[in-house]
Design a protein around this motif. Structure first.
Motif, short mmCIF file in Angstrom:
data_model
loop_
_atom_site.label_atom_id
_atom_site.label_comp_id
_atom_site.label_asym_id
_atom_site.label_seq_id
_atom_site.Cartn_x
_atom_site.Cartn_y
_atom_site.Cartn_z
N GLN A 16 0.82 -1.21 0.00
CA GLN A 16 0.00 0.00 0.00
C GLN A 16 0.86 1.27 0.00
O GLN A 16 0.34 2.37 0.19
N ASN A 17 2.16 1.09 -0.18
CA ASN A 17 3.10 2.22 -0.22
C ASN A 17 3.05 3.07 1.05
O ASN A 17 3.16 4.30 0.99
N ALA A 18 2.89 2.39 2.19
CA ALA A 18 2.84 3.11 3.47
C ALA A 18 4.22 3.65 3.83
O ALA A 18 5.24 3.00 3.59
N HIS A 19 4.21 4.84 4.42
CA HIS A 19 5.46 5.41 4.94
C HIS A 19 5.73 4.91 6.36
O HIS A 19 6.88 4.65 6.73
N ILE A 20 4.66 4.82 7.19
CA ILE A 20 4.81 4.38 8.58
C ILE A 20 3.79 3.27 8.83
O ILE A 20 2.62 3.38 8.47
N LEU A 21 4.25 2.18 9.46
CA LEU A 21 3.38 1.09 9.90
C LEU A 21 3.45 0.98 11.41
O LEU A 21 4.54 0.84 11.98
N LEU A 22 2.28 1.00 12.06
CA LEU A 22 2.20 0.85 13.51
C LEU A 22 1.67 -0.54 13.84
O LEU A 22 0.62 -0.96 13.34
N ALA B 198 -2.64 14.34 14.00
CA ALA B 198 -3.11 13.03 13.54
C ALA B 198 -2.80 12.01 14.64
O ALA B 198 -1.80 12.14 15.36
N TYR B 199 -3.67 11.04 14.78
CA TYR B 199 -3.52 10.05 15.85
C TYR B 199 -3.81 8.67 15.26
O TYR B 199 -4.86 8.46 14.65
N MET B 200 -2.86 7.75 15.41
CA MET B 200 -3.02 6.39 14.87
C MET B 200 -2.91 5.38 16.00
O MET B 200 -2.00 5.44 16.82
N TYR B 201 -3.85 4.43 16.01
CA TYR B 201 -4.00 3.48 17.12
C TYR B 201 -4.08 2.06 16.55
O TYR B 201 -4.79 1.80 15.57
N ALA B 202 -3.34 1.12 17.16
CA ALA B 202 -3.39 -0.30 16.74
C ALA B 202 -3.45 -1.19 17.97
O ALA B 202 -2.58 -1.12 18.85
N ASN B 203 -4.47 -2.04 18.02
CA ASN B 203 -4.68 -2.91 19.17
C ASN B 203 -4.40 -4.37 18.79
O ASN B 203 -4.45 -4.75 17.62
N LEU B 204 -4.11 -5.18 19.80
CA LEU B 204 -4.01 -6.62 19.59
C LEU B 204 -5.37 -7.18 19.20
O LEU B 204 -6.41 -6.54 19.39
N LEU B 205 -5.37 -8.41 18.70
CA LEU B 205 -6.58 -9.05 18.19
C LEU B 205 -6.69 -10.48 18.71
O LEU B 205 -5.71 -11.22 18.70
N GLY B 206 -7.89 -10.84 19.15
CA GLY B 206 -8.18 -12.23 19.49
C GLY B 206 -7.91 -12.60 20.93
O GLY B 206 -7.59 -11.77 21.78
N ASN B 207 -8.05 -13.90 21.21
CA ASN B 207 -7.78 -14.45 22.54
C ASN B 207 -6.30 -14.79 22.59
O ASN B 207 -5.88 -15.83 22.12
N GLU B 208 -5.52 -13.87 23.14
CA GLU B 208 -4.07 -13.99 23.05
C GLU B 208 -3.51 -15.06 23.97
O GLU B 208 -2.75 -15.91 23.56
N ALA B 209 -3.90 -15.02 25.24
CA ALA B 209 -3.24 -15.88 26.23
C ALA B 209 -4.21 -16.72 27.05
O ALA B 209 -3.78 -17.42 27.96
N GLY B 210 -5.51 -16.65 26.76
CA GLY B 210 -6.45 -17.51 27.46
C GLY B 210 -7.65 -16.81 28.04
O GLY B 210 -8.79 -17.25 27.88
N LYS B 211 -7.44 -15.69 28.76
CA LYS B 211 -8.55 -15.02 29.44
C LYS B 211 -8.95 -13.71 28.77
O LYS B 211 -10.12 -13.41 28.62
N MET B 212 -7.94 -12.90 28.44
CA MET B 212 -8.22 -11.60 27.84
C MET B 212 -8.52 -11.76 26.35
O MET B 212 -7.86 -12.53 25.66
N ILE B 213 -9.49 -11.00 25.89
CA ILE B 213 -9.83 -10.95 24.47
C ILE B 213 -9.48 -9.54 23.99
O ILE B 213 -9.72 -8.56 24.69
N TYR B 214 -8.94 -9.44 22.79
CA TYR B 214 -8.60 -8.14 22.21
C TYR B 214 -9.39 -7.98 20.92
O TYR B 214 -9.48 -8.91 20.11
#
Length: 628
Positions: A37-43, A216-232
């Motif tokens: 996508q020709n991105a300059h910055i990836l978070l 400008a503000y860019m936000y990236a969160n984890l996804l899914g059931n990572e370790a068993g109890k917490m869901i992202y």
């Protein structure tokens, strides 16, 4: 100010603690997609190299060393792009939670997290040290020197800096200081756990910050059931000057979910595209999305071969069954039939090919039939209504269904004890004993099915029952995982009506016409949960006032009295029962199967709420209440 246009990208990643190969594969996929996508910055999200949920392993220096070696691998993929990637750094006998900036295969620096999450489910100060504001140091690793600290970076003349997850939730957040330094872009790599309606708060946090700081503000969160109890939920947000530019669909089944946008940086930036965000959130939709993704990730990451469920025909087990059916429906819609089956790990090539030839609904039912095995285990105290409820629901979703009775086993145990004691057991004298043996006898056979199938046994306890210990230990609490232990009974009951009407689960019509009951006493006693306890609405409110709002028993009484939830004597009796049962049954909560965190609080002592196993039981407080 010179106008500069940058293509910004952020990716949610479904990571797993210490899965070095899997985590790096997802990072590499995100980098490759951003380049396309020709991105300059990836978070990328917080601590995505190690996974966020490593817990006490973060205290082992070798983990940070291993993570750094993996970082050097990631560095080589970053030609022609700037990438922000999260990892722990062990420095001066302390561990720091950092975001490393790599630009064109060169490590530019490490920003260290300044505010550590310490409330609710969070224990970050146990593992990490906070970094002081405005401080930058230098450290050496593998013969190279690197900058670490509160760093301002630059990309084509645009200054940018970080807020790492919790940093953004504090009044004196780093952005307050960064703006005076000419920063125009804030990057926020996060591991922000799912809770009902939390995305509303997170959206305002990001968009309002972009407006307040005119950036400008860019936000990236984890996804899914990572370790068993917490869901992202895998939320990705890009905003500028109070306007939302990009937002993804949450709780998808992908390994990598990337969004990108071209953002203009100037004195009066042109914002070509704006997304309208339309609250309020539908918490029923959120719940089923979170539950289904969490179950899928738990199943595949534990390398289990589906689920086994003691389907009683009641609300709790019915919700567990529907959650598995929704896992299949949503998963296939999200990533396609073939990818879903491949990620599930145990479908053969022949099965995948055969399922691909079936009509969509038929294929889904066939998949559910392989993934979910249910058994109705009746006694003389079970009703025809609950049997019909269980059988019809299982049939409607395609689950494998068995039916047997356990009266012979119950009688065998009862006779042994009666012979030892030299007397008969009676409902007048031995009520709890005679109820519990029925629940416990159901456990061995259903565990046998789980063992035979190498499957996860689903425990069906809910949060309301957990609060007062209204469950039989080693009976209905038996299981590998307790997916609905974070949800209260009142929410479950209304959810099932919604699922019948809105999701088309017609098999729920039977359970939705029943009053919740353990069905452990003789039928002529017409046992119901609320007759044994109190109205669930009241129970849930006492629980929330006591442990979320942290009021004393006397204050809880005053609030409920003002709300006219009952007469003074009723409320005193209900509150006394709640606190007495809560204190008596902490040992049960300590032994529940692992549960998902789904609401803004839970009663799991291993995540949200700790309480002593032995205590005074609120004796003085309850005596004071009776004097009101």
């Amino acid at each position: 100010m010179k106008e500069t246009k940058l293509t910004l990208a952020a990716a949610a990643l479904n990571q797993t603690p210490m899965d070095w190969a899997g985590n790096l594969q997802h990072i590499q996929t995100a980098i490759q997609e951003a380049k396309r996508q020709n991105a300059h910055i990836l978070l990328l999200p917080e601590l995505c190299i190690t996974g966020y949920g490593c817990e006490d392993l973060f205290l082992s220096p070798w983990v940070s060393e291993e993570a750094f070696e993996k970082l050097l691998e990631v560095k080589e993929w970053c030609d022609g792009i700037t990438v922000a990637v999260g990892l722990p750094v062990f420095l001066n006998k302390q561990v720091y939670n950092t975001a490393c900036v790599i630009k064109n295969k060169e490590i530019i620096g490490f920003t260290a997290k300044q505010f550590l999450a310490s409330d609710g489910v969070h224990y970050e100060p146990r593992w990490f040290a906070p970094w002081p504001a405005n401080e930058v140091q230098e450290f050496e690793m593998l013969g190279q020197k690197y900058k670490i600290g509160d760093i301002v970076y630059e990309e084509q003349g645009v200054k940018y800096a970080f807020e790492i997850c919790e940093d953004a939730w504090r009044p004196n957040r780093p952005a307050e200081r960064h703006m005076a330094k000419g920063v125009q872009l804030i990057l926020n790599p996060s591991a922000s756990h799912f809770a009902l309606s939390k995305t509303d708060v997170r959206y305002r946090l990001v968009v309002d910050a972009s407006k307040k700081y005119q950036c400008a503000y860019m936000y990236a969160n984890l996804l899914g059931n990572e370790a068993g109890k917490m869901i992202y939920d895998g939320e990705v947000l890009i905003a500028q000057n109070g306007k939302l530019i990009r937002r993804n669909d949450l709780l998808c089944f992908k390994d990598v979910d990337l969004e990108y946008a071209e953002v203009c940086f100037s004195a009066n930036p042109e914002i070509a595209e704006v997304i309208e965000y339309l609250p309020p959130i539908d918490e029923n939709k959120e719940l089923v999305a979170a539950l289904s993704l969490a179950l899928f990730d738990y199943m595949r990451k534990s390398r289990s071969r589906g689920f086994v469920l003691s389907l009683s025909g009641g609300a709790d087990s019915s919700l567990c069954a529907v959650a598995v059916a929704e896992m299949v429906r949503r998963g296939v819609e999200s990533i396609g039939l073939q990818t879903f089956l491949e990620k599930a790990l145990f479908f053969t090539e022949e099965e995948v090919a055969a399922l691909g030839q079936l009509p969509k609904e038929e294929a889904r039912k066939a998949i559910v039939g392989k993934l979910l095995t249910c058994a109705y285990q009746g006694t003389v105290n079970s009703s025809d209504d609950t049997y019909t409820s269980a059988k019809e629901l299982a049939g409607s979703i395609g689950a494998t269904f068995y039916n047997w009775t356990i009266d012979e086993e119950v009688q065998g145990y009862t006779s042994k004890v009666e012979h030892a004691l030299g007397r008969q057991l009676t409902w007048q004298q031995d009520d709890v004993t005679l109820q519990n043996i029925q629940a416990r006898v159901r456990a061995p056979a259903i565990w046998m099915l789980a063992n035979i199938k190498y499957a996860l046994l689903l425990a069906t306890s809910n949060r309301s029952e957990a609060s007062v210990g209204y469950a039989t230990m080693d009976g209905d609490t038996a299981g590998s995982i307790s997916p609905i232990a974070g949800i209260d009974k009142a929410f479950i009951r209304q959810f099932l009506i919604w699922a019948q009407q809105e999701l088309g689960y017609t098999g729920l019509q039977y359970v939705n016409n029943l009053q919740p009951s353990a069905e452990l006493r003789p039928q002529e006693q017409t046992q119901t949960d609320e007759k044994d306890l109190m109205p669930y609405e009241v129970l849930n409110q006492i629980e929330r006032l006591a442990f979320y709002d942290r009021y004393a028993p006397e204050e809880v009484y005053t609030i409920l009295l003002e709300q006219q939830k009952g007469t003074p004597e009723q409320l005193k009796a209900w509150i006394t029962k709640f606190y007495t049962m809560w204190s008596r049954n902490q040992w049960k909560r300590e032994r529940y199967a692992p549960a998902f965190h789904l609401d803004d609080y839970n009663v799991d002592p291993r995540s949200w709420l700790r309480f002593p196993i032995l205590s005074g039981g609120f004796k003085a407080e309850l005596e004071k209440l009776q004097q009101q």
